[in-house]
Design an enzyme around this catalytic site. Structure first.
Site, PDB file in Angstrom:
ATOM      1  N   ARG A 186      -7.171  -7.183  -8.969  1.00 61.77           N
ATOM      2  CA  ARG A 186      -9.203  -8.392  -9.430  1.00 61.77           C
ATOM      3  C   ARG A 186     -10.742  -8.464  -9.306  1.00 61.77           C
ATOM      4  O   ARG A 186     -10.713  -6.872  -9.175  1.00 61.77           O
ATOM      5  CB  ARG A 186      -8.817  -9.423  -7.853  1.00 61.77           C
ATOM      6  CG  ARG A 186      -9.472  -8.987  -6.407  1.00 61.77           C
ATOM      7  CD  ARG A 186      -9.157  -9.519  -5.279  1.00 61.77           C
ATOM      8  NE  ARG A 186      -9.301  -8.718  -4.274  1.00 61.77           N
ATOM      9  CZ  ARG A 186     -10.298  -7.861  -2.895  1.00 61.77           C
ATOM     10  NH1 ARG A 186     -11.523  -7.977  -4.015  1.00 61.77           N
ATOM     11  NH2 ARG A 186     -10.042  -7.307  -2.768  1.00 61.77           N
ATOM     12  N   ASN A 206      -7.413  -2.468  -5.998  1.00 59.95           N
ATOM     13  CA  ASN A 206      -7.311  -3.651  -5.602  1.00 59.95           C
ATOM     14  C   ASN A 206      -7.288  -4.233  -7.545  1.00 59.95           C
ATOM     15  O   ASN A 206      -8.239  -3.856  -7.569  1.00 59.95           O
ATOM     16  CB  ASN A 206      -9.007  -4.094  -5.381  1.00 59.95           C
ATOM     17  CG  ASN A 206      -9.205  -4.285  -3.664  1.00 59.95           C
ATOM     18  OD1 ASN A 206      -9.960  -3.942  -3.607  1.00 59.95           O
ATOM     19  ND2 ASN A 206      -7.942  -4.845  -3.542  1.00 59.95           N
ATOM     20  N   GLU A 228     -10.378   2.627  -4.630  1.00 59.96           N
ATOM     21  CA  GLU A 228     -10.865   3.217  -4.066  1.00 59.96           C
ATOM     22  C   GLU A 228     -10.180   4.320  -3.449  1.00 59.96           C
ATOM     23  O   GLU A 228      -8.858   4.343  -3.113  1.00 59.96           O
ATOM     24  CB  GLU A 228     -10.793   2.433  -3.040  1.00 59.96           C
ATOM     25  CG  GLU A 228     -10.899   0.067  -3.077  1.00 59.96           C
ATOM     26  CD  GLU A 228     -10.690  -0.616  -1.732  1.00 59.96           C
ATOM     27  OE1 GLU A 228     -12.211  -1.336  -2.357  1.00 59.96           O
ATOM     28  OE2 GLU A 228     -10.348  -0.667  -1.458  1.00 59.96           O
ATOM     29  N   ARG A 240     -24.716  -8.078   1.112  1.00 65.33           N
ATOM     30  CA  ARG A 240     -23.979  -9.530   1.371  1.00 65.33           C
ATOM     31  C   ARG A 240     -24.720 -10.024   2.631  1.00 65.33           C
ATOM     32  O   ARG A 240     -24.791  -9.714   3.399  1.00 65.33           O
ATOM     33  CB  ARG A 240     -22.609  -9.210   1.524  1.00 65.33           C
ATOM     34  CG  ARG A 240     -21.324  -8.172   0.943  1.00 65.33           C
ATOM     35  CD  ARG A 240     -20.279  -8.580   0.830  1.00 65.33           C
ATOM     36  NE  ARG A 240     -19.436  -7.317   0.249  1.00 65.33           N
ATOM     37  CZ  ARG A 240     -17.835  -7.475   0.358  1.00 65.33           C
ATOM     38  NH1 ARG A 240     -17.392  -8.098   0.944  1.00 65.33           N
ATOM     39  NH2 ARG A 240     -17.893  -6.582  -0.719  1.00 65.33           N
ATOM     40  N   LYS A 293     -17.013  -4.884   3.581  1.00 64.27           N
ATOM     41  CA  LYS A 293     -18.506  -4.115   2.706  1.00 64.27           C
ATOM     42  C   LYS A 293     -19.519  -4.237   3.443  1.00 64.27           C
ATOM     43  O   LYS A 293     -19.676  -6.007   3.044  1.00 64.27           O
ATOM     44  CB  LYS A 293     -18.075  -3.856   1.858  1.00 64.27           C
ATOM     45  CG  LYS A 293     -17.438  -2.780   1.060  1.00 64.27           C
ATOM     46  CD  LYS A 293     -15.886  -2.386   0.348  1.00 64.27           C
ATOM     47  CE  LYS A 293     -15.099  -2.351   0.262  1.00 64.27           C
ATOM     48  NZ  LYS A 293     -13.958  -2.444  -1.152  1.00 64.27           N
ATOM     49  N   GLY A 318      -8.679  -6.555   4.219  1.00 63.33           N
ATOM     50  CA  GLY A 318      -9.896  -7.147   4.880  1.00 63.33           C
ATOM     51  C   GLY A 318      -9.491  -6.455   5.561  1.00 63.33           C
ATOM     52  O   GLY A 318     -10.625  -6.538   6.906  1.00 63.33           O
ATOM     53  N   LYS A 349      -2.172   1.714   9.998  1.00 60.43           N
ATOM     54  CA  LYS A 349      -2.269   1.093   8.822  1.00 60.43           C
ATOM     55  C   LYS A 349      -0.871   0.207   8.317  1.00 60.43           C
ATOM     56  O   LYS A 349      -0.141   0.813   8.298  1.00 60.43           O
ATOM     57  CB  LYS A 349      -2.894   1.490   7.725  1.00 60.43           C
ATOM     58  CG  LYS A 349      -4.175   2.249   7.916  1.00 60.43           C
ATOM     59  CD  LYS A 349      -4.945   2.948   6.287  1.00 60.43           C
ATOM     60  CE  LYS A 349      -5.318   2.321   5.596  1.00 60.43           C
ATOM     61  NZ  LYS A 349      -5.777   3.167   4.745  1.00 60.43           N
ATOM     62  N   LYS A 394       0.533  -1.203   0.168  1.00 64.07           N
ATOM     63  CA  LYS A 394       0.313   0.676   0.091  1.00 64.07           C
ATOM     64  C   LYS A 394      -0.051   1.001  -0.069  1.00 64.07           C
ATOM     65  O   LYS A 394       0.212   2.461  -0.452  1.00 64.07           O
ATOM     66  CB  LYS A 394      -1.462   0.196   1.462  1.00 64.07           C
ATOM     67  CG  LYS A 394      -1.708  -1.161   1.214  1.00 64.07           C
ATOM     68  CD  LYS A 394      -3.170  -0.882   2.730  1.00 64.07           C
ATOM     69  CE  LYS A 394      -4.168  -1.613   2.695  1.00 64.07           C
ATOM     70  NZ  LYS A 394      -5.313  -1.474   2.854  1.00 64.07           N
TER      71      LYS A 394
HETATM   72  P1  ADP Z   1      -8.429  -2.746   3.187  1.00 67.15           P
HETATM   73  O1  ADP Z   1      -7.091  -3.641   2.724  1.00 67.15           O
HETATM   74  O2  ADP Z   1      -8.096  -3.546   5.257  1.00 67.15           O
HETATM   75  O3  ADP Z   1      -9.561  -3.400   3.056  1.00 67.15           O
HETATM   76  P2  ADP Z   1      -8.636  -0.383   3.533  1.00 67.15           P
HETATM   77  O4  ADP Z   1      -7.441   0.757   2.971  1.00 67.15           O
HETATM   78  O5  ADP Z   1      -9.183  -0.620   1.797  1.00 67.15           O
HETATM   79  O6  ADP Z   1      -8.067  -1.253   3.713  1.00 67.15           O
HETATM   80  O7  ADP Z   1      -9.118   0.793   3.943  1.00 67.15           O
HETATM   81  C1  ADP Z   1     -10.364  -0.414   4.753  1.00 67.15           C
HETATM   82  C2  ADP Z   1     -12.017   0.806   5.429  1.00 67.15           C
HETATM   83  O8  ADP Z   1     -10.948   1.419   6.405  1.00 67.15           O
HETATM   84  C3  ADP Z   1     -12.171   2.182   3.983  1.00 67.15           C
HETATM   85  O9  ADP Z   1     -13.580   1.860   3.473  1.00 67.15           O
HETATM   86  C4  ADP Z   1     -12.355   3.312   5.309  1.00 67.15           C
HETATM   87  O10 ADP Z   1     -13.419   2.996   5.566  1.00 67.15           O
HETATM   88  C5  ADP Z   1     -11.486   2.619   6.612  1.00 67.15           C
HETATM   89  N1  ADP Z   1     -10.101   3.362   6.229  1.00 67.15           N
HETATM   90  C6  ADP Z   1      -8.635   3.363   5.037  1.00 67.15           C
HETATM   91  N2  ADP Z   1      -8.395   4.752   5.639  1.00 67.15           N
HETATM   92  C7  ADP Z   1      -8.584   5.643   5.950  1.00 67.15           C
HETATM   93  C8  ADP Z   1      -9.057   6.586   6.619  1.00 67.15           C
HETATM   94  N3  ADP Z   1      -7.456   7.233   6.047  1.00 67.15           N
HETATM   95  N4  ADP Z   1      -9.551   7.761   7.520  1.00 67.15           N
HETATM   96  C9  ADP Z   1     -10.940   6.696   8.125  1.00 67.15           C
HETATM   97  N5  ADP Z   1     -11.632   5.155   7.606  1.00 67.15           N
HETATM   98  C10 ADP Z   1     -10.131   4.979   6.388  1.00 67.15           C
END
Ligand code: ADP
Length: 449
Positions: A291, A289, A275, A337, A237, A164, A158, A116
Site C-alpha cells: 500500500r 507493505n 522492509e 510524525r 515509526k 503495527g 512474531k 508474514k
Molecule cells: P509490523 O508489521 O508489526 O510493523 P515488522 O515486521 O514490520 O512488524 O517490524 C516492525 C519493527 O519491529 C521493525 O521495524 C523493528 O524495529 C522491529 N523488529 C522486527 N523484526 C525484528 C527482529 N528480527 N529483530 C529486531 N527487531 C525487529
C-alpha cells in the site's frame, strides 16, 4: 483514466489522495463517520457520504456501507489509503466483483504479503535475503525450544498476521521463551484473529531500511531508493528520512536492484514497500507493505515523483512514469510524525485545536488535515500532521527542520512537537548514528548506545 474515485479513508491521507485526484481532473467522493462530518477531506471533496457511526468497524471498515456509497455516487474506483481496508485482499476482490477498481496491488499479492510467513518464503525464493528464523509457524507440536536454540537467543516471537508492532515478544534467554510464545499468540489472536506465530533472530542494533517500489503489473518495476525509519517507539515509526545516513551509493544500488528484480518477477502492481533490517552491512527482509505508506512523502521529496498520482495512473492501466536509469535521488528529506500525544507519557491527547500555525518557507511541507478550531476525535489514530522537510544536504535539511519545528504552533492539545525539537538537537541524530532501539533507550533516560 478513472472519472470518479471514492476515497475510503480519513485524515491527512484522504486529503493527500484528493489532491492527486484534483491534479488529474478526477472527481472525488469522500466518506466519513458521524464523528468526521466537519473533517477537511469531506469539505474539499466534490461529494460526500456518511457511512456510519464513529467506531471504525461500523464506518471506515464497513464494506456494505462503502459499496452502497460507491453505488449511489457512481464511482469507478476506490482508493483505500493506508490502514483500514488497504491491505484487505477480500475487499479488493469484492470491489472487482462489483466492477469497481481497487487502487492497489493484485488481491493475490496483498494476501501473500499479508501472511508474514508466506511473505518470507516468497522473498527467499525471489533471492531477497531474510532474517534467520523458523521455517514456518511454530505449532504446539513443534519443539520451539530446539528451534530457538538453533537460531540462537535472543529470539523474537512474531505474529504471522502481525501489523503495527503488535503480537511481537522478545525472549532474551531460554527461560523466557514459553511466556513470550504464549503472550505473542494471545495478543495475535485478539488483535488479528490468528494465533500463529513464528520465530526470528532478534537483531541487536539494526537500522530499519525500506525500499520504495513501483510496478506496472506486467513485469515492469523500478525502485525509488530507500527510507530509513529506525527511530521508533514500540515498533512504530516516529521519524523517517531518506537517503539513509547508513548507506552508500553501491549498497543502495545493490539492494534496490535485488528488490526491483523480485517485483518484476512477481509482476507487482502499484506502489509497495519492501522492509529490511540492516546490520553490519547485511540486509534482512522482514515484510512487505502492499500500500501507500505514511512516510511516502520522504521519497517524493528526493525523487520528484508524485507517488499517489502515479499509483492512480498505474491502477488505470498506465505505464511506469520513468525508467530505472531516469530515477534521480537529490538532496535529503526528513519526516516527523507529529501526534496528539503527551510528549513524555505518549498518552493520547484528543480535543480542540485552539491555535494552529503550520510552518512554511523553502523546502517545508505539511501533510495534515487539521485546522484551527478542529476537534481531534478520540476514535482514530492520533496523527496531527506530518512535517516533511527537504534540503540539498542532510545538514541543510536538519537546519530547516529545526527552524520549521520552532515555527510550528499547535495549541489546545498536547503534541509530540517538544520531542522532535529535542531530537533534532541530539548529537547522535545530527550524526545519523542511531538504530531501531535508540529512541526507546533515549526516552528511558539510558545512555543510548
Ligand atoms: P509490523 O508489521 O508489526 O510493523 P515488522 O515486521 O514490520 O512488524 O517490524 C516492525 C519493527 O519491529 C521493525 O521495524 C523493528 O524495529 C522491529 N523488529 C522486527 N523484526 C525484528 C527482529 N528480527 N529483530 C529486531 N527487531 C525487529
Amino acid at each position: 483514466m478513472f472519472d470518479k474515485i471514492l476515497i475510503a479513508n480519513r485524515g491527512e491521507i484522504a486529503l493527500r489522495i484528493l489532491r492527486a485526484c484534483k491534479e488529474l481532473g478526477i472527481a472525488t467522493v469522500a466518506v466519513h463517520s458521524t464523528a468526521d462530518a466537519d473533517a477537511m477531506h469531506v469539505r474539499l471533496a466534490d461529494e460526500s457520504v456518511c457511512i456510519g457511526p464513529p467506531p471504525s468497524k461500523d464506518s471506515y471498515l464497513n464494506v456494505p456501507a462503502l459499496l452502497a456509497a460507491c453505488e449511489i455516487t457512481g464511482v469507478d474506483a476506490v482508493h483505500p489509503g493506508y490502514g483500514f481496508l488497504s491491505e484487505n485482499a477480500r475487499f479488493a476482490e469484492i470491489l472487482g466483483e462489483h466492477n469497481l477498481h481497487f487502487i492497489g496491488p493484485k488481491a493475490e499479492h496483498i494476501r501473500l504479503m499479508g501472511d508474514k510467513i508466506e511473505a518470507k518464503k516468497t522473498a527467499r525464493k525471489l533471492g531477497i535475503p531474510v532474517v534467520p528464523g523458523s521455517e514456518g509457524a511454530v505449532g504446539a507440536n513443534d519443539d520451539a525450544m530446539a528451534i530457538a536454540q538453533k537460531i540462537g537467543f535472543p529470539v523474537l516471537v512474531k505474529a504471522a498476521s502481525g501489523g503495527g508492532g503488535r503480537g511481537m515478544k522478545v525472549a532474551q534467554a531460554a527461560e523466557d521463551l514459553m511466556l513470550a510464545l504464549s503472550t505473542a499468540a494471545n495478543e495475535a489472536k485478539s488483535a488479528f484473529g490468528d494465533a500463529s506465530v513464528y520465530l526470528e533472530k532478534y537483531l541487536q542494533k539494526p537500522r530499519h531500511i525500506e525500499i520504495q517500489v513501483l510496478g506496472d503489473g506486467r513485469g515492469g518495476a523500478i525502485h525509488l531508493g530507500e527510507r530509513d525509519c529506525s527511530l521508533q517507539r514500540r515498533h512504530q515509526k516516529v521519524w523517517e528520512e531518506g537517503p539513509s545516513p547508513a548507506l552508500d551509493v553501491a549498497a543502495r544500488q545493490k539492494i534496490g536492484a535485488t528488490v526491483a528484480k523480485a517485483m518484476q518477477q512477481m509482476k507487482y502492481l502499484g506502489v509497495g514497500t519492501v522492509e529490511f533490517l540492516y546490520e553490519d552491512g547485511e540486509f534482512y527482509f522482514i515484510e512487505m507493505n502492499t500500500r501507500i505508506q505514511v512516510e511516502h512523502p520522504v521519497t517524493e521529496m528526493i525523487t520528484d515523483i508524485d507517488l499517489v498520482l502515479e499509483q492512480i495512473r498505474i491502477a488505470a492501466g498506465g505505464d511506469l512514469p520513468i525508467t530505472q536509469d531516469e530515477v534521480m535521488i537529490h538532496g535529503h528529506s526528513i519526516e516527523c510524525r507529529v501526534n496528539a500525544e503527551n510528549p513524555v507519557s505518549f498518552r493520547p491527547s484528543p480535543g480542540k485545536i485552539m491555535q494552529y500555525h503550520p510552518p512554511g518557507g523553502l523546502g517545508v511541507r505539511i501533510d495534515s488535515a487539521v485546522y484551527q478550531g478542529y476537534v481531534i476525535p478520540p476514535y482514530y489514530d492520533s496523527l496531527v500532521g506530518k512535517l516533511i522537510v527537504h534540503g540539498k544536504t542532510r545538514g541543510e535539511c536538519l537546519m530547516r527542520l529545526r527552524r520549521a519545528l520552532d515555527e510550528m504552533v499547535v495549541e489546545g492539545i498536547e503534541t509530540t512537537l517538544p520531542l522532535f525539537r529535542a531530537l533534532v538537537r541530539e548529537p547522535a541524530i545530527i550524526d545519523g548514528d542511531y538504530h531501531i532501539h535508540w529512541l526507546e533507550q533515549y526516552l528511558n533516560g539510558q545512555p543510548a548506545a
